[in-house]
Design a protein around this motif. Structure first.
Motif, PDB file in Angstrom:
ATOM      1  N   TYR A  58       0.832  -1.203   0.000  1.00 47.91           N
ATOM      2  CA  TYR A  58       0.000   0.000   0.000  1.00 47.91           C
ATOM      3  C   TYR A  58       0.867   1.254   0.000  1.00 47.91           C
ATOM      4  N   VAL A  92       1.251   4.877   1.532  1.00 41.43           N
ATOM      5  CA  VAL A  92       0.843   5.500   2.785  1.00 41.43           C
ATOM      6  C   VAL A  92       0.817   7.010   2.622  1.00 41.43           C
ATOM      7  N   GLU A 108       5.321   3.592   2.391  1.00 43.75           N
ATOM      8  CA  GLU A 108       4.763   2.339   1.913  1.00 43.75           C
ATOM      9  C   GLU A 108       4.520   1.405   3.085  1.00 43.75           C
ATOM     10  N   ALA A 109       3.458   0.626   3.006  1.00 43.74           N
ATOM     11  CA  ALA A 109       3.152  -0.396   4.009  1.00 43.74           C
ATOM     12  C   ALA A 109       2.925  -1.718   3.299  1.00 43.74           C
ATOM     13  N   TRP A 117       5.695  -0.884   8.012  1.00 44.81           N
ATOM     14  CA  TRP A 117       5.648   0.457   7.435  1.00 44.81           C
ATOM     15  C   TRP A 117       7.044   0.975   7.172  1.00 44.81           C
ATOM     16  N   THR A 172       8.009   4.736   6.476  1.00 42.90           N
ATOM     17  CA  THR A 172       7.445   6.081   6.346  1.00 42.90           C
ATOM     18  C   THR A 172       8.391   7.116   6.940  1.00 42.90           C
ATOM     19  N   TYR A 197      -8.284   1.427  11.437  1.00 43.54           N
ATOM     20  CA  TYR A 197      -8.706   1.822  10.095  1.00 43.54           C
ATOM     21  C   TYR A 197     -10.132   1.342   9.833  1.00 43.54           C
ATOM     22  N   GLU A 243      -4.100   8.398   8.871  1.00 43.44           N
ATOM     23  CA  GLU A 243      -3.357   7.628   7.871  1.00 43.44           C
ATOM     24  C   GLU A 243      -4.322   6.983   6.893  1.00 43.44           C
ATOM     25  N   LEU A 282      -4.132   4.163   3.704  1.00 42.64           N
ATOM     26  CA  LEU A 282      -3.375   3.178   2.926  1.00 42.64           C
ATOM     27  C   LEU A 282      -4.145   2.917   1.642  1.00 42.64           C
TER      28      LEU A 282
END
Length: 118
Positions: free
Chosen positions: A27, A29, A42-43, A57, A59, A90, A113, A115
């Protein structure tokens, strides 16, 4: 009548909600820190069962790892960043993106956040 009922049943199966789809993968981010400044990265979510996973993560020049779990359209993760424990919650969106709020133990407030699947 039976054909009509069968057609409706098959149509219902074709319309599987986002909550039943897999969330494993990579994903992009996009988030905000406690002070409102933005970050990106990026995750990667790696499934460990139908409902549990590991998350990593990358980041803002740092990395963190955690465990995660899904329950319908709710997705949460606990993680460690430095020596602090964090939590992110989330909501799984129909397009597969995850929109959430995060915090770190001992800090007041939260960040945001999102994603977005790659």
């Amino acid at each position: 009548m039976r054909k009509f009922s069968l057609s409706l049943a098959l149509l219902g199966l074709a319309a599987v909600p986002a909550a039943a789809q897999s969330i494993g993968g990579t994903y992009t981010v996009a988030g905000t820190n406690f002070d409102g400044s933005s970050y990106g990265g990026e995750a990667t979510i790696t499934l460990t069962s139908e409902t549990t996973c590991a998350i990593h993560w990358e980041t803002g020049g740092s990395s963190s790892d955690g465990i995660c779990m899904r329950n319908d359209d709710a997705f949460s993760a606990g993680y460690v960043i430095g020596r602090a424990v964090g939590l992110v919650v989330y909501k799984v969106q129909e397009d597969g993106s995850l929109h959430g709020l995060w915090t770190i133990a001992g800090k007041e407030g939260n960040g945001t956040e999102m994603l977005t699947p790659n």
